[in-house]
Design a protein around this motif. Structure first.
Motif, PDB file in Angstrom:
ATOM      1  N   GLU A  52    -120.082 -56.656  14.217  1.00  0.00           N
ATOM      2  CA  GLU A  52    -120.382 -55.459  14.627  1.00  0.00           C
ATOM      3  C   GLU A  52    -119.089 -54.256  14.744  1.00  0.00           C
ATOM      4  O   GLU A  52    -119.352 -53.101  14.891  1.00  0.00           O
ATOM      5  N   ARG A 100    -120.149 -49.721  17.640  1.00  0.00           N
ATOM      6  CA  ARG A 100    -120.534 -51.114  17.232  1.00  0.00           C
ATOM      7  C   ARG A 100    -121.365 -50.807  16.045  1.00  0.00           C
ATOM      8  O   ARG A 100    -122.438 -50.178  15.848  1.00  0.00           O
ATOM      9  N   GLU A 102    -124.581 -51.767  14.573  1.00  0.00           N
ATOM     10  CA  GLU A 102    -125.707 -52.564  14.855  1.00  0.00           C
ATOM     11  C   GLU A 102    -126.570 -51.674  14.206  1.00  0.00           C
ATOM     12  O   GLU A 102    -126.534 -50.532  13.697  1.00  0.00           O
ATOM     13  N   ARG A 108    -129.997 -47.871  21.078  1.00  0.00           N
ATOM     14  CA  ARG A 108    -129.198 -48.761  20.365  1.00  0.00           C
ATOM     15  C   ARG A 108    -128.280 -47.986  19.358  1.00  0.00           C
ATOM     16  O   ARG A 108    -129.102 -47.453  18.225  1.00  0.00           O
TER      17      ARG A 108
HETATM   18 MG    MG Z   1    -125.249 -56.115  21.821  1.00  0.00          MG
END
Ligand code: MG
Ligand code: ATP
Length: 419
Positions: A52, A100, A102, A108
């Protein structure tokens, strides 16, 4: 964007206020660090570092990374700035973006925001060991109490605190447990998905974290860490629970709660909130004694947490706690050249008193001015025409109910202050 940023600012101001009452000071770590710092502290085998992280080669061929979290930076700063010589423990908080790589979805993101805090305490000669258990447990409980106080102040709904102890890295504690867990996982390997199968080798504890429906029944039958804690870790865990009770902090125990980051030990906790779907964790934290030493410092205890600010905001908005304020306090509707001079002076004095004032740059027809005031969500329209200038009596229209009254400037200021 506004008006959302008003809620962001309120959340951040509340964090500063609440953490300040617990004796925490703000630290502002840099956005990027040598890749090595994260690889060493978080662990090269973790998802965060392995998959990530945004990593770049710098001009001198060294490797730098955008921070995926801030604990490592805080520990680096603690060492670099000799904080072991400050009054102990050192209590720090931070806020800012983390990165990150992701799959983006609700709650997120690749750039997201954390609000976190750390308590660091260098072990003095002759101290440490089992006799520190009550002290460490009280520190853990106070840190958790602080997050819960922050969430309560914001009116966050459906807050649930889960706690666990993951022991410490020793044969008679977590290491022994992980061996048993690994053996048990080998037995059921064929029934597990590919991610969990891989984790049996790389990080067996993380299998407990799995959300895969088909694995739940299997995981429920695995050995539990609470039955394999050494005496000191078991004592510490019991003491944390007692300290939480003393503080009136409600919790549930979750033996499957392991942190994704390698350096955690003993106390781990996670807090979930309402309205977030499957991305419902708003805070994760735990104890990480030994991390500072791993990074080249003195033996130092640590406990901290990180709150996902984006998710916190989503949950507040979902519960209708995002209440955007009215856009303006006063809209100055002025007509005529003479009135402009008075309107500018009035706007200056109202703004100096802290009120949000919209002053149209050019003269507007009465109807248009009121329409714009309404669109901007203004509370009052201050009407300044020839009559008002001549008499010194302002016309004030309350936009919510259309009521109109004449008053002096000082009377209007009094009215605004009573809001
Ligand atoms: Mg995580
Ligand atoms: P998750 O299991 O949801 O990936 P995590 O264990 O990776 O979380 P931590 O590293 O403990 O999360 O970070 C603390 C908090 O930061 C999380 O509880 C969450 O609220 C928030 N967070 C983590 N990753 C993201 C992201 N990509 N976008 C938004 N918030 C995040």
């Amino acid at each position: 964007m506004p008006p959302d940023t008003e809620l962001w600012n309120r959340v951040e101001a509340t964090a500063r206020e609440v953490f300040g009452t617990f004796g925490f000071g703000e630290i502002r770590p840099p956005i990027f660090e040598p890749t090595e710092l994260f690889a060493r502290s978080i662990g090269a085998d973790t998802d965060v570092v392995g998959k990530e992280m945004y990593t770049f080669e710098d001009r001198d061929n060294s490797s730098i990374s955008l921070r995926p979290e801030a604990t490592a930076s805080v520990c680096r700063a603690y060492i670099e700035h000799g904080m072991h010589a400050w009054p102990q423990p050192v209590k720090l908080y931070y806020l800012g973006p983390m990165f990150r790589r992701e799959r983006p979805q609700k709650g997120r993101y690749r750039q997201f925001y954390q609000i976190g805090a750390e308590v660091l305490e260098t072990v003095q000669p002759g101290q440490g060991g089992p006799k520190d258990i009550p002290k460490d447990a009280a520190v853990d409980a106070e840190v958790i109490e602080m997050v819960m106080a922050f969430f309560a102040r914001l009116g966050l709904e459906g807050v649930q605190l889960e706690i666990n102890s993951i022991g410490h890295a020793a044969e008679n504690c977590r290491r022994g447990y992980v061996q048993k867990l690994k053996a048990a996982l080998e037995q059921v390997k064929d029934k597990l998905g590919p991610d969990s199968q891989r984790r049996i080798e790389t990080n067996p504890l993380r299998v407990l974290d799995s959300k895969l429906e088909s694995e739940q029944a299997i995981i429920a039958g695995l050995p539990k860490i609470s039955e394999h804690l050494c005496d000191d870790c078991a004592k510490q865990y019991a003491e944390v629970k007692r300290q939480l009770d003393l503080r009136g902090v409600k919790y549930t125990e979750n033996w499957r709660l392991v942190r994704g980051l390698d350096y955690y030990m003993r106390t781990t906790f996670e807090i979930t909130a309402r309205g977030l779907g499957s991305q419902n964790a708003v805070c994760g934290g735990g104890r990480y004694d030994g991390l500072v030493e791993l990074l080249g410092g003195l033996p130092t205890k640590g406990i901290g947490f990180a709150i996902g600010e984006d998710r916190l905001i989503l949950s507040l908005q979902e519960a209708g706690k995002g209440g955007a304020e009215a856009g303006r306090d006063v809209f100055v509707a002025w007509m005529g050249e003479k009135a402009q001079t008075s309107a500018i002076a009035a706007a200056q004095r109202l703004r100096a008193a802290g009120f949000r004032v919209e002053l149209p740059p050019v003269e507007q027809k009465f109807g248009k001015a009121l329409g714009q005031a309404d669109k901007l969500g203004a509370r009052y329209a201050l009407i300044l025409g020839e009559d008002e200038i001549a008499t010194g009596q302002w016309t004030v229209k309350t936009l919510a109910d259309g009521a109109q009254a004449k008053m002096s400037e000082s009377e209007f200021l009094e009215k605004l202050k009573r809001l």
